[in-house]
Write a protein that holds these residues in place. Structure first.
Motif, PDB file in Angstrom:
ATOM      1  N   PRO A 105      11.734  54.925  86.174  1.00 27.93           N
ATOM      2  CA  PRO A 105      10.677  55.826  85.713  1.00 27.93           C
ATOM      3  C   PRO A 105      10.937  56.281  84.280  1.00 27.93           C
ATOM      4  O   PRO A 105      12.087  56.529  83.892  1.00 27.93           O
ATOM      5  N   LEU A 106       9.863  56.396  83.507  1.00 24.24           N
ATOM      6  CA  LEU A 106       9.981  56.512  82.048  1.00 24.24           C
ATOM      7  C   LEU A 106      10.093  57.955  81.576  1.00 24.24           C
ATOM      8  O   LEU A 106       9.254  58.459  80.816  1.00 24.24           O
ATOM      9  N   TRP A 107      11.171  58.643  82.009  1.00 24.02           N
ATOM     10  CA  TRP A 107      11.431  60.000  81.528  1.00 24.02           C
ATOM     11  C   TRP A 107      12.907  60.335  81.689  1.00 24.02           C
ATOM     12  O   TRP A 107      13.612  59.760  82.506  1.00 24.02           O
ATOM     13  N   GLU A 108      13.363  61.286  80.859  1.00 25.25           N
ATOM     14  CA  GLU A 108      14.726  61.791  80.920  1.00 25.25           C
ATOM     15  C   GLU A 108      14.730  63.272  80.565  1.00 25.25           C
ATOM     16  O   GLU A 108      13.875  63.744  79.801  1.00 25.25           O
ATOM     17  N   VAL A 109      15.701  63.995  81.117  1.00 24.68           N
ATOM     18  CA  VAL A 109      15.897  65.416  80.811  1.00 24.68           C
ATOM     19  C   VAL A 109      17.384  65.656  80.574  1.00 24.68           C
ATOM     20  O   VAL A 109      18.229  65.139  81.319  1.00 24.68           O
ATOM     21  N   TYR A 110      17.697  66.425  79.538  1.00 17.14           N
ATOM     22  CA  TYR A 110      19.088  66.787  79.237  1.00 17.14           C
ATOM     23  C   TYR A 110      19.232  68.307  79.295  1.00 17.14           C
ATOM     24  O   TYR A 110      18.450  69.037  78.657  1.00 17.14           O
ATOM     25  N   LEU A 111      20.213  68.784  80.044  1.00 20.63           N
ATOM     26  CA  LEU A 111      20.616  70.182  79.987  1.00 20.63           C
ATOM     27  C   LEU A 111      21.737  70.283  78.960  1.00 20.63           C
ATOM     28  O   LEU A 111      22.815  69.701  79.143  1.00 20.63           O
ATOM     29  N   VAL A 112      21.489  70.996  77.857  1.00 24.31           N
ATOM     30  CA  VAL A 112      22.462  71.112  76.765  1.00 24.31           C
ATOM     31  C   VAL A 112      23.047  72.522  76.803  1.00 24.31           C
ATOM     32  O   VAL A 112      22.349  73.509  76.530  1.00 24.31           O
ATOM     33  N   GLU A 113      24.312  72.609  77.135  1.00 20.88           N
ATOM     34  CA  GLU A 113      24.980  73.903  77.272  1.00 20.88           C
ATOM     35  C   GLU A 113      25.845  74.187  76.043  1.00 20.88           C
ATOM     36  O   GLU A 113      26.136  73.289  75.259  1.00 20.88           O
ATOM     37  N   GLY A 114      26.238  75.443  75.893  1.00 23.76           N
ATOM     38  CA  GLY A 114      27.183  75.804  74.842  1.00 23.76           C
ATOM     39  C   GLY A 114      26.584  76.365  73.577  1.00 23.76           C
ATOM     40  O   GLY A 114      27.304  76.577  72.601  1.00 23.76           O
ATOM     41  N   LEU A 115      25.263  76.616  73.544  1.00 21.53           N
ATOM     42  CA  LEU A 115      24.668  77.219  72.357  1.00 21.53           C
ATOM     43  C   LEU A 115      25.192  78.644  72.172  1.00 21.53           C
ATOM     44  O   LEU A 115      25.497  79.337  73.150  1.00 21.53           O
ATOM     45  N   HIS A 116      25.244  79.092  70.922  1.00 21.52           N
ATOM     46  CA  HIS A 116      25.758  80.435  70.662  1.00 21.52           C
ATOM     47  C   HIS A 116      24.856  81.496  71.297  1.00 21.52           C
ATOM     48  O   HIS A 116      23.687  81.256  71.592  1.00 21.52           O
ATOM     49  N   ASP A 117      25.401  82.656  71.511  1.00 24.55           N
ATOM     50  CA  ASP A 117      24.737  83.776  72.186  1.00 24.55           C
ATOM     51  C   ASP A 117      24.446  83.465  73.649  1.00 24.55           C
ATOM     52  O   ASP A 117      23.540  84.070  74.247  1.00 24.55           O
ATOM     53  N   GLY A 118      25.196  82.514  74.223  1.00 25.63           N
ATOM     54  CA  GLY A 118      25.049  82.218  75.635  1.00 25.63           C
ATOM     55  C   GLY A 118      23.826  81.405  75.994  1.00 25.63           C
ATOM     56  O   GLY A 118      23.545  81.200  77.183  1.00 25.63           O
ATOM     57  N   ARG A 119      23.085  80.931  75.013  1.00 22.87           N
ATOM     58  CA  ARG A 119      21.851  80.203  75.292  1.00 22.87           C
ATOM     59  C   ARG A 119      22.138  78.770  75.732  1.00 22.87           C
ATOM     60  O   ARG A 119      23.236  78.255  75.555  1.00 22.87           O
ATOM     61  N   PHE A 120      21.101  78.138  76.295  1.00 27.00           N
ATOM     62  CA  PHE A 120      21.161  76.705  76.586  1.00 27.00           C
ATOM     63  C   PHE A 120      19.820  76.094  76.215  1.00 27.00           C
ATOM     64  O   PHE A 120      18.831  76.805  75.995  1.00 27.00           O
ATOM     65  N   ALA A 121      19.772  74.777  76.141  1.00 32.52           N
ATOM     66  CA  ALA A 121      18.529  74.067  75.801  1.00 32.52           C
ATOM     67  C   ALA A 121      18.249  73.002  76.843  1.00 32.52           C
ATOM     68  O   ALA A 121      19.166  72.470  77.481  1.00 32.52           O
ATOM     69  N   ALA A 177      15.595  81.857  84.071  1.00 34.92           N
ATOM     70  CA  ALA A 177      15.925  81.827  82.648  1.00 34.92           C
ATOM     71  C   ALA A 177      14.654  81.862  81.802  1.00 34.92           C
ATOM     72  O   ALA A 177      13.738  81.067  82.009  1.00 34.92           O
ATOM     73  N   GLU A 178      14.610  82.778  80.838  1.00 33.80           N
ATOM     74  CA  GLU A 178      13.425  82.904  79.989  1.00 33.80           C
ATOM     75  C   GLU A 178      13.493  81.939  78.816  1.00 33.80           C
ATOM     76  O   GLU A 178      14.527  81.809  78.154  1.00 33.80           O
ATOM     77  N   MET A 179      12.370  81.254  78.563  1.00 35.72           N
ATOM     78  CA  MET A 179      12.293  80.357  77.414  1.00 35.72           C
ATOM     79  C   MET A 179      12.074  81.185  76.156  1.00 35.72           C
ATOM     80  O   MET A 179      11.112  81.950  76.060  1.00 35.72           O
ATOM     81  N   LEU A 180      12.970  81.030  75.184  1.00 29.06           N
ATOM     82  CA  LEU A 180      12.895  81.777  73.935  1.00 29.06           C
ATOM     83  C   LEU A 180      12.042  81.076  72.891  1.00 29.06           C
ATOM     84  O   LEU A 180      11.340  81.725  72.109  1.00 29.06           O
ATOM     85  N   SER A 181      12.115  79.756  72.857  1.00 28.76           N
ATOM     86  CA  SER A 181      11.381  78.979  71.854  1.00 28.76           C
ATOM     87  C   SER A 181      11.225  77.559  72.356  1.00 28.76           C
ATOM     88  O   SER A 181      11.955  77.108  73.244  1.00 28.76           O
TER      89      SER A 181
END
Length: 473
Positions: free
Chosen positions: A115-131, A411-415
């Motif tokens: 299936p033609l999709w991917e998702v990455y959980l990116v951890e370690g952003l400053h201020d405790g954030r993730f992407a 988790a709230e989306m900031l941007s």
């Protein structure tokens, strides 16, 4: 028989080359709740919601001999762990490191055998954030059977419906080669008009399919037809591109655009100056500074032609969707030194297209590519890929999002920043999403042709400040 790809959807598979991946992405930055957010939670969110959209568990299957367009079939070996991945930045991860990560993973082509999709959980952003970084192929996003995977992840309700048990999934038996050929023959008899434009590979054939699909939408893209006779001006934005990318995110405040509109929208046509016009004028000013900084020749008549599928939105967030969608080709007056004059010239050009019937309305866009508002970035990239590169210098997609918070679980989306792909010969694409009081730019650029794309990002910020302050260059 399994669903068959339309000629337009199939064309995006054949348009894809090593330098032009045909998928759209997003980068969503979140603040985790006090109890945290982890990979298992993200997997559970996706598992609990993709059941309503079968396309996310289907893959593309070619018909033997390519006697018909490919079909969608269930992936019997569907592996959620393959599609949802985990990555980390060295703590405390900076925004620059996140940008570099996106620039590395986004150009990689999606696996056609899955299936033609991917998702990455990116951890370690400053201020405790993730992407959360997403990738979804154009062929999958038709706005009817599937949307971008990002819209499966976020919810307007904190926590969403995540306590419900995930229903087991039973894939259908895939068709045999004989059944695929038989289905193609049946389709040719029952719906001959749908198989006239068979895509047999190669860029020219795919482009022709895309353009014929545009012309058959019921409303001719008169802007494209007229512009085709007038090639886009020469620009460093048009260059031979490679497979490596640079990606820059720029965060701005929606209130600044509203203030500019309020201050500069005066005169007989004041009500016709939109927030979108201010966004385009901001980009025009940024491009002007970027070109001058490069030592490029900029005369009072210099323009950059933009292909702009946009949702026009005003100060009222309640009416931002549906019939406010337009797709235009507009010449950005980068040679004009006055910021307010650039805004008024852009507003006039956009108004001319709308009043003259040159813009394509939401209904025609829906007929063209199965349009749904949450997938406008993908639609813009689809349109841009189907057009000849000589028609425009840069593609700009502008999508208004909700002005209230969205959540992935608790988790709230900031941007949120779009990642729109590059068409062949296009060194830059600009995606913009407004969300919860912010306007967020994603600048996707060829790594070699635009090593200074971060300078353009800063120039956009300075251009908005120039407009807001009222000072002129």
């Amino acid at each position: 028989m399994s669903d068959r790809l339309t000629s337009l959807d199939a064309s995006f598979l054949y348009l894809e080359e090593s330098t032009t991946s045909m998928h759209v992405g997003s980068v969503m930055v979140f603040q985790p709740p006090r109890e945290g957010f982890d990979y298992d939670q993200l997997v559970h969110i996706i598992e609990s919601r993709i059941g309503a959209i079968p396309r996310f568990r289907q893959k593309v299957r070619d018909v033997p001999g390519r006697i018909a367009n490919p079909v969608w079939v269930d992936d019997e070996a569907f592996d959620m762990g393959y599609h949802v991945r985990r990555a980390g930045l060295p703590r405390p991860g900076s925004d620059r490191q996140l940008q570099d990560f996106v620039a590395r993973v986004q150009p990689r082509k999606l696996d056609r055998t899955r299936p033609l999709w991917e998702v990455y959980l990116v951890e370690g952003l400053h201020d405790g954030r993730f992407a959360i970084v997403t990738k979804t192929h154009h062929a999958l996003i038709d706005g009817v059977n599937a949307l971008d995977i990002a819209h499966v992840i976020v919810d307007s309700v904190k926590g969403g419906d995540l306590d419900e048990a995930v229903l087991p999934w039973q894939p259908s038996r895939p068709p045999s080669s004989v059944e695929l050929v038989a289905g193609a023959v049946v389709d040719a008899v029952r719906r001959p008009t749908q198989v006239v434009d068979l895509v047999r590979g190669g860029l020219n054939d795919a482009l022709n399919v895309g353009l014929r699909a545009v012309e058959s939408a019921g409303q001719v893209l008169s802007t494209v037809a007229r512009t085709a006779a007038r090639p886009a001006p020469d620009s460093p934005l048009n260059a031979e591109i490679g497979s490596a990318r640079r990606w820059v995110m720029v965060a701005t405040d929606l209130e600044d655009y509203r203030l500019v509109r309020k201050r500069l929208a005066r005169g007989a046509y004041a009500e016709d100056v939109t927030i979108n016009d201010v966004v385009l004028a901001t980009i025009a000013g940024g491009l002007r500074s970027w070109l001058l900084g490069r030592g490029e020749a900029v005369s009072p008549h210099t323009t950059v032609r933009a292909m702009v599928p946009v949702s026009i939105y005003g100060d009222d967030p309640a009416g931002m969707y549906a019939n406010q969608v337009m797709a235009c080709v507009v010449n950005l007056p980068v040679g004009e030194p006055g910021a307010s004059m650039r805004l008024h010239q852009i507003a006039f050009a956009m108004r001319q297209q709308m009043e003259g019937g040159q813009a394509v309305g939401a209904t025609s866009l829906a007929n063209l590519a199965g349009f749904a508002p949450p997938t406008l970035h993908a639609l813009g990239a689809r349109l841009g890929s189907a057009m000849s590169r000589r028609l425009y210098n840069v593609m700009i997609t502008n999508v208004p999002g909700p002005q209230t918070p969205l959540y992935a679980g608790e988790a709230e989306m900031l941007s949120t920043y779009p990642v729109t792909p590059l068409a062949k010969g296009q060194a830059l694409s600009i995606g913009i999403t407004s969300y919860n009081g912010g306007v967020y730019f994603g600048l996707n650029a060829d790594r070699d042709a635009m090593p200074d794309v971060d300078v353009l990002g800063q120039s956009i910020v300075e251009s908005l400040a120039e407009l807001a302050s009222g000072r002129e260059s």
